[in-house]
Design a protein around this motif. Structure first.
Motif, PDB file in Angstrom:
ATOM      1  N   ASN A   1      37.528 -16.701  42.521  1.00 28.69           N
ATOM      2  CA  ASN A   1      37.680 -17.001  41.104  1.00 28.69           C
ATOM      3  C   ASN A   1      39.176 -16.997  40.777  1.00 28.69           C
ATOM      4  O   ASN A   1      39.867 -16.022  41.060  1.00 28.69           O
ATOM      5  CB  ASN A   1      36.962 -15.961  40.246  1.00 28.69           C
ATOM      6  CG  ASN A   1      35.482 -15.882  40.577  1.00 28.69           C
ATOM      7  OD1 ASN A   1      34.897 -16.844  41.075  1.00 28.69           O
ATOM      8  ND2 ASN A   1      34.865 -14.753  40.292  1.00 28.69           N
TER       9      ASN A   1
ATOM     10  N   ARG B   1      33.668 -19.221  41.271  1.00 24.85           N
ATOM     11  CA  ARG B   1      32.701 -19.468  42.343  1.00 24.85           C
ATOM     12  C   ARG B   1      31.898 -18.234  42.692  1.00 24.85           C
ATOM     13  O   ARG B   1      30.748 -18.340  43.128  1.00 24.85           O
ATOM     14  CB  ARG B   1      33.426 -19.986  43.593  1.00 24.85           C
ATOM     15  CG  ARG B   1      34.056 -21.349  43.411  1.00 24.85           C
ATOM     16  CD  ARG B   1      34.721 -21.855  44.669  1.00 24.85           C
ATOM     17  NE  ARG B   1      35.913 -21.091  45.013  1.00 24.85           N
ATOM     18  CZ  ARG B   1      36.821 -21.492  45.894  1.00 24.85           C
ATOM     19  NH1 ARG B   1      36.670 -22.647  46.512  1.00 24.85           N
ATOM     20  NH2 ARG B   1      37.885 -20.753  46.163  1.00 24.85           N
TER      21      ARG B   1
ATOM     22  N   VAL C   1      30.366 -15.993  41.015  1.00 19.15           N
ATOM     23  CA  VAL C   1      29.521 -15.504  39.933  1.00 19.15           C
ATOM     24  C   VAL C   1      28.120 -16.060  40.164  1.00 19.15           C
ATOM     25  O   VAL C   1      27.919 -16.971  40.971  1.00 19.15           O
ATOM     26  CB  VAL C   1      30.052 -15.937  38.547  1.00 19.15           C
ATOM     27  CG1 VAL C   1      31.385 -15.260  38.233  1.00 19.15           C
ATOM     28  CG2 VAL C   1      30.186 -17.458  38.457  1.00 19.15           C
ATOM     29  N   GLU C   2      27.157 -15.524  39.444  1.00 14.48           N
ATOM     30  CA  GLU C   2      25.777 -15.929  39.677  1.00 14.48           C
ATOM     31  C   GLU C   2      25.552 -17.404  39.373  1.00 14.48           C
ATOM     32  O   GLU C   2      24.789 -18.103  40.052  1.00 14.48           O
ATOM     33  CB  GLU C   2      24.834 -15.070  38.832  1.00 14.48           C
ATOM     34  CG  GLU C   2      23.378 -15.258  39.166  1.00 14.48           C
ATOM     35  CD  GLU C   2      22.494 -14.256  38.461  1.00 14.48           C
ATOM     36  OE1 GLU C   2      21.256 -14.363  38.608  1.00 14.48           O
ATOM     37  OE2 GLU C   2      23.024 -13.369  37.774  1.00 14.48           O
ATOM     38  N   HIS C   3      26.227 -17.895  38.342  1.00 16.10           N
ATOM     39  CA  HIS C   3      26.100 -19.305  37.953  1.00 16.10           C
ATOM     40  C   HIS C   3      27.502 -19.918  37.938  1.00 16.10           C
ATOM     41  O   HIS C   3      28.184 -19.900  36.907  1.00 16.10           O
ATOM     42  CB  HIS C   3      25.445 -19.420  36.577  1.00 16.10           C
ATOM     43  CG  HIS C   3      24.116 -18.734  36.496  1.00 16.10           C
ATOM     44  ND1 HIS C   3      22.981 -19.248  37.069  1.00 16.10           N
ATOM     45  CD2 HIS C   3      23.757 -17.558  35.930  1.00 16.10           C
ATOM     46  CE1 HIS C   3      21.961 -18.426  36.848  1.00 16.10           C
ATOM     47  NE2 HIS C   3      22.412 -17.392  36.159  1.00 16.10           N
TER      48      HIS C   3
ATOM     49  N   ASN D   1      26.615 -15.051  32.808  1.00 18.41           N
ATOM     50  CA  ASN D   1      27.283 -14.346  33.899  1.00 18.41           C
ATOM     51  C   ASN D   1      27.771 -12.958  33.490  1.00 18.41           C
ATOM     52  O   ASN D   1      28.412 -12.272  34.289  1.00 18.41           O
ATOM     53  CB  ASN D   1      28.462 -15.178  34.425  1.00 18.41           C
ATOM     54  CG  ASN D   1      28.004 -16.373  35.243  1.00 18.41           C
ATOM     55  OD1 ASN D   1      27.358 -16.218  36.283  1.00 18.41           O
ATOM     56  ND2 ASN D   1      28.326 -17.570  34.773  1.00 18.41           N
ATOM     57  N   GLU D   2      27.469 -12.580  32.241  1.00 18.74           N
ATOM     58  CA  GLU D   2      27.804 -11.259  31.710  1.00 18.74           C
ATOM     59  C   GLU D   2      29.290 -10.945  31.867  1.00 18.74           C
ATOM     60  O   GLU D   2      29.677  -9.870  32.328  1.00 18.74           O
ATOM     61  CB  GLU D   2      26.945 -10.179  32.375  1.00 18.74           C
ATOM     62  CG  GLU D   2      25.455 -10.387  32.155  1.00 18.74           C
ATOM     63  CD  GLU D   2      24.595  -9.297  32.766  1.00 18.74           C
ATOM     64  OE1 GLU D   2      25.121  -8.516  33.589  1.00 18.74           O
ATOM     65  OE2 GLU D   2      23.411  -9.236  32.431  1.00 18.74           O
TER      66      GLU D   2
ATOM     67  N   HIS E   1      35.208  -5.780  34.692  1.00 13.43           N
ATOM     68  CA  HIS E   1      34.781  -6.302  35.998  1.00 13.43           C
ATOM     69  C   HIS E   1      36.020  -6.780  36.737  1.00 13.43           C
ATOM     70  O   HIS E   1      37.138  -6.777  36.195  1.00 13.43           O
ATOM     71  CB  HIS E   1      33.751  -7.425  35.856  1.00 13.43           C
ATOM     72  CG  HIS E   1      34.154  -8.515  34.903  1.00 13.43           C
ATOM     73  ND1 HIS E   1      35.162  -9.417  35.166  1.00 13.43           N
ATOM     74  CD2 HIS E   1      33.698  -8.834  33.671  1.00 13.43           C
ATOM     75  CE1 HIS E   1      35.294 -10.246  34.161  1.00 13.43           C
ATOM     76  NE2 HIS E   1      34.417  -9.911  33.224  1.00 13.43           N
TER      77      HIS E   1
ATOM     78  N   LYS F   1      18.763 -16.522  31.486  1.00 14.73           N
ATOM     79  CA  LYS F   1      19.535 -15.317  31.801  1.00 14.73           C
ATOM     80  C   LYS F   1      18.622 -14.285  32.444  1.00 14.73           C
ATOM     81  O   LYS F   1      17.589 -13.932  31.906  1.00 14.73           O
ATOM     82  CB  LYS F   1      20.154 -14.748  30.527  1.00 14.73           C
ATOM     83  CG  LYS F   1      20.977 -13.503  30.778  1.00 14.73           C
ATOM     84  CD  LYS F   1      21.604 -13.021  29.486  1.00 14.73           C
ATOM     85  CE  LYS F   1      22.420 -11.773  29.717  1.00 14.73           C
ATOM     86  NZ  LYS F   1      23.025 -11.266  28.488  1.00 14.73           N
ATOM     87  N   GLU F   2      19.014 -13.804  33.608  1.00 12.46           N
ATOM     88  CA  GLU F   2      18.254 -12.761  34.285  1.00 12.46           C
ATOM     89  C   GLU F   2      18.760 -11.410  33.839  1.00 12.46           C
ATOM     90  O   GLU F   2      19.951 -11.129  33.892  1.00 12.46           O
ATOM     91  CB  GLU F   2      18.398 -12.907  35.796  1.00 12.46           C
ATOM     92  CG  GLU F   2      17.849 -14.224  36.332  1.00 12.46           C
ATOM     93  CD  GLU F   2      18.003 -14.304  37.825  1.00 12.46           C
ATOM     94  OE1 GLU F   2      18.400 -13.304  38.423  1.00 12.46           O
ATOM     95  OE2 GLU F   2      17.712 -15.375  38.384  1.00 12.46           O
TER      96      GLU F   2
ATOM     97  N   ARG G   1      19.117  -7.448  34.224  1.00 11.52           N
ATOM     98  CA  ARG G   1      19.068  -6.476  35.301  1.00 11.52           C
ATOM     99  C   ARG G   1      18.282  -5.262  34.828  1.00 11.52           C
ATOM    100  O   ARG G   1      18.450  -4.795  33.744  1.00 11.52           O
ATOM    101  CB  ARG G   1      20.476  -6.042  35.705  1.00 11.52           C
ATOM    102  CG  ARG G   1      21.273  -7.228  36.241  1.00 11.52           C
ATOM    103  CD  ARG G   1      22.673  -6.795  36.611  1.00 11.52           C
ATOM    104  NE  ARG G   1      23.457  -7.932  37.099  1.00 11.52           N
ATOM    105  CZ  ARG G   1      24.721  -7.852  37.451  1.00 11.52           C
ATOM    106  NH1 ARG G   1      25.361  -6.716  37.388  1.00 11.52           N
ATOM    107  NH2 ARG G   1      25.342  -8.944  37.872  1.00 11.52           N
TER     108      ARG G   1
END
Length: 448
Positions: free
Chosen positions: A206, A219, A221-223, A259-260, A354, A445-446, A448
Motif C-alpha cells: 500500500n 493492495r 486490504v480485503e477489497h 476496509n475499516e 492500523h 461488509k463482513e 468480524r
C-alpha cells in the motif's frame, strides 16, 4: 516560500555539510553513483543525501532519483535518519531509509567515520513510464557500501579467513596470506569488529506515488483498489479490479468503510472533536476572508467569528456541514446527516489505528484541502503546491498558525488530531515546488 523556510516549516531539519573532508566524501559517493561532482564547499542534505543546493548547481533535482523509480542515497552520518526526504516520489521511501539506518546503526556509524556510504533502493522495475508498471513493484531491497568497498572487502576477507582456518595447507599459501593482510589493512579486524550490513527486504503493498498526478494503491486490504488524484481514464488498464478518481466520492467512501480504514472524528476516543471541527472551520473562514481582501495578520478566534458572520453567504457547504456537526458534538444540536455526497464528508473522518494510518490520513488530506493543518502534516507536497497560489494574507495567517500552534509541539498536535502513536512522517516538499521561488459496485461488509 521564504516565509516558510524562515519559520522552519520548509526544508527544516536538514543536515549541514561544511567540513572539507565530508564534502570530499560526498563527492566520491556522488561520482560513484552519478559520475558527477559538486564544486560547492557547503550545502545541506536530507535523509537520502539529496541536496537542494547541489540540485540547483547541477540543474537536476532528480540527480539521485533518475526516473523517480530506484532512489539512490548517500550517507555521511547516521544523524541523517531524522532528516526529511525531499522530492519524494513514493510515500514509503523515507520509512525504508530510516529503518535501514536504525537496523544498521552501529555498522553505519563505524563506516561513516571513515568514508561515505552509497547505495540504492532496488526493485524489479527500472522505469515507471506507464501506470501499470507501478503494480510490478512489490518489494524494495537496499544495496549499500562505502566508496572504498569496505563492506564488500570485509565480506571477502571473512570468506578468506574461513578458508584459511579450514584448509590444512593454508599456512603455506603466501598468496592467500598476502591477500588477507591487504584486505585487513582496509577493513580492520573483521573477526572482532564485523562489517556486515543487514540485508532487509521491505514490502510495498500500500503506497502513494507522485507519478501520474498522484496515485494511491491499496493492495494489502480485503477489497483492493487504486485511487487517482487526476483523471483515471488517462491511467489506462491497471492490474487491479477497482480504480477511482477523486470525483468518485461515494465509491471512495465505501472503499474506506468496508476496509475499516477510517472512523468519524466525533466518535474517535480521547480527542476534543468540537475543537478539531472548529479549527477546520476557521481555516475555511480564512480562505474566504483572504479572498475578500481582509487583513488576517493578527486575527483572533473572535475576529474569525465576526468574519464568518460578515461573509456567511460566501462560506462553502464544507463550513456549514462542519458547523452542524460541531453543534451536535457540543450537545446543542441535532445529528446532521452528512453522507459521502456532502462536500464536508471527508473533513469529518480520520484514519483508524492500523499500519497504513499515515497513508489513509494523506488520502483524507487530499480529499479535504481546505483543512490546511492536516494538509501540512499529512501531505506536504500538496500543501506547498497550494500555498504558492494563496493570497499573501492567507499565507501569513497559515504560516503564523503552524509556527505557534504546531511547531511548538508536533507530537502532541499529531496525537490530538490522529490518536496515540500517530507518526505522520515529517516529509518535506518536492523541489519542483521550490522552482516557484469502474464503479465500486455492491460489496457487502463482513463484520468480524
Amino acid at each position: 516560500m521564504k516565509r516558510l523556510i524562515e519559520k522552519g516549516l520548509m526544508f527544516g531539519n536538514l543536515v549541514e555539510v561544511t567540513s572539507p573532508a565530508l564534502v570530499e566524501r560526498y563527492n566520491r559517493a556522488l561520482e560513484s553513483l552519478t559520475g558527477k561532482r559538486t564544486k560547492l564547499v557547503d550545502f545541506h542534505i536530507d535523509i537520502s543525501g539529496y541536496s537542494p543546493e547541489v540540485g540547483d548547481e547541477l540543474g537536476d533535482h532528480l540527480y539521485l532519483n533518475q526516473g523517480g523509480c530506484n532512489r539512490q542515497f548517500i550517507l555521511l552520518t547516521t544523524e541523517q535518519k531524522t532528516a526529511p526526504l525531499l522530492n519524494a516520489q513514493f510515500s514509503t521511501s523515507r520509512g525504508i531509509l530510516r529503518q535501514f539506518i536504525e537496523d544498521n546503526q552501529p555498522q553505519l556509524f563505524a563506516l561513516t567515520a571513515r568514508d561515505a556510504v552509497a547505495g540504492e533502493l532496488l526493485n524489479s522495475v527500472y522505469d515507471v513510464s506507464e501506470p501499470a508498471k507501478l503494480f510490478d513493484i512489490r518489494q524494495i531491497a537496499i544495496e549499500a557500501d562505502t566508496t572504498k568497498a569496505h563492506v564488500a572487502g570485509a565480506k571477502k576477507l571473512t570468506k578468506l579467513i574461513e578458508r584459511f582456518r579450514r584448509e590444512d595447507e593454508a599456512w603455506w599459501d603466501d598468496l592467500l596470506i598476502a591477500e588477507m593482510i591487504g584486505l585487513a589493512k582496509k577493513t580492520g579486524d573483521v573477526t572482532r569488529q564485523p562489517i556486515r550490513l543487514k540485508s532487509v527486504t521491505f514490502r510495498q503493498d500500500n503506497f502513494w506515488t507522485k507519478h501520474f498526478g498522484g496515485l494511491y494503491v491499496f493492495r494489502a486490504v480485503e477489497h483492493p483498489a487504486a485511487i487517482a488524484a487526476g483523471k483515471k481514464a488517462e491511467l489506462g488498464k491497471l492490474p487491479i479490479d477497482y480504480v477511482f478518481s477523486f470525483e468518485d466520492r461515494n465509491q471512495i467512501a465505501r472503499f474506506l468503510e468496508i476496509n475499516e480504514l477510517v472512523e468519524p472524528i466525533v466518535k474517535a476516543p480521547g480527542i476534543n472533536a468540537a475543537a478539531i471541527l472548529q479549527q477546520k472551520m476557521d481555516f475555511i473562514i480564512v480562505a474566504v476572508a483572504s479572498e475578500k481582501g481582509e487583513d488576517l495578520n493578527r486575527a483572533s478566534r473572535r475576529d474569525l467569528r465576526a468574519l464568518a458572520r460578515a461573509y456567511s453567504k460566501d462560506l462553502p457547504e464544507e463550513f456549514h456541514g462542519l458547523a452542524a456537526l460541531q453543534r451536535w458534538a457540543e450537545g446543542g444540536g441535532k445529528w446532521p446527516r452528512i453522507n459521502s455526497a456532502h462536500p464536508a464528508y471527508f473533513y469529518t473522518l480520520r484514519a483508524k489505528p492500523h499500519a497504513d494510518r499515515d497513508l489513509v490520513n494523506r488520502l483524507l488530506a487530499d480529499l479535504s484541502p481546505l483543512d490546511v493543518r492536516q494538509l501540512f502534516i499529512c501531505h506536504k507536497e500538496k500543501f506547498y503546491s497550494a500555498y504558492a497560489d494563496w493570497s499573501d494574507a492567507k499565507k501569513t495567517y497559515v504560516a503564523n498558525f503552524l509556527e505557534t500552534e504546531y511547531q511548538v509541539d508536533k507530537a502532541g498536535a499529531r496525537e490530538a488530531l490522529f490518536g496515540t502513536d500517530a507518526t505522520m512522517e515529517e516529509e518535506q516538499p518536492t523541489v519542483d515546488v521550490v522552482d516557484l521561488v469502474g464503479p465500486w459496485g455492491a460489496v457487502m461488509k463482513e463484520r468480524r
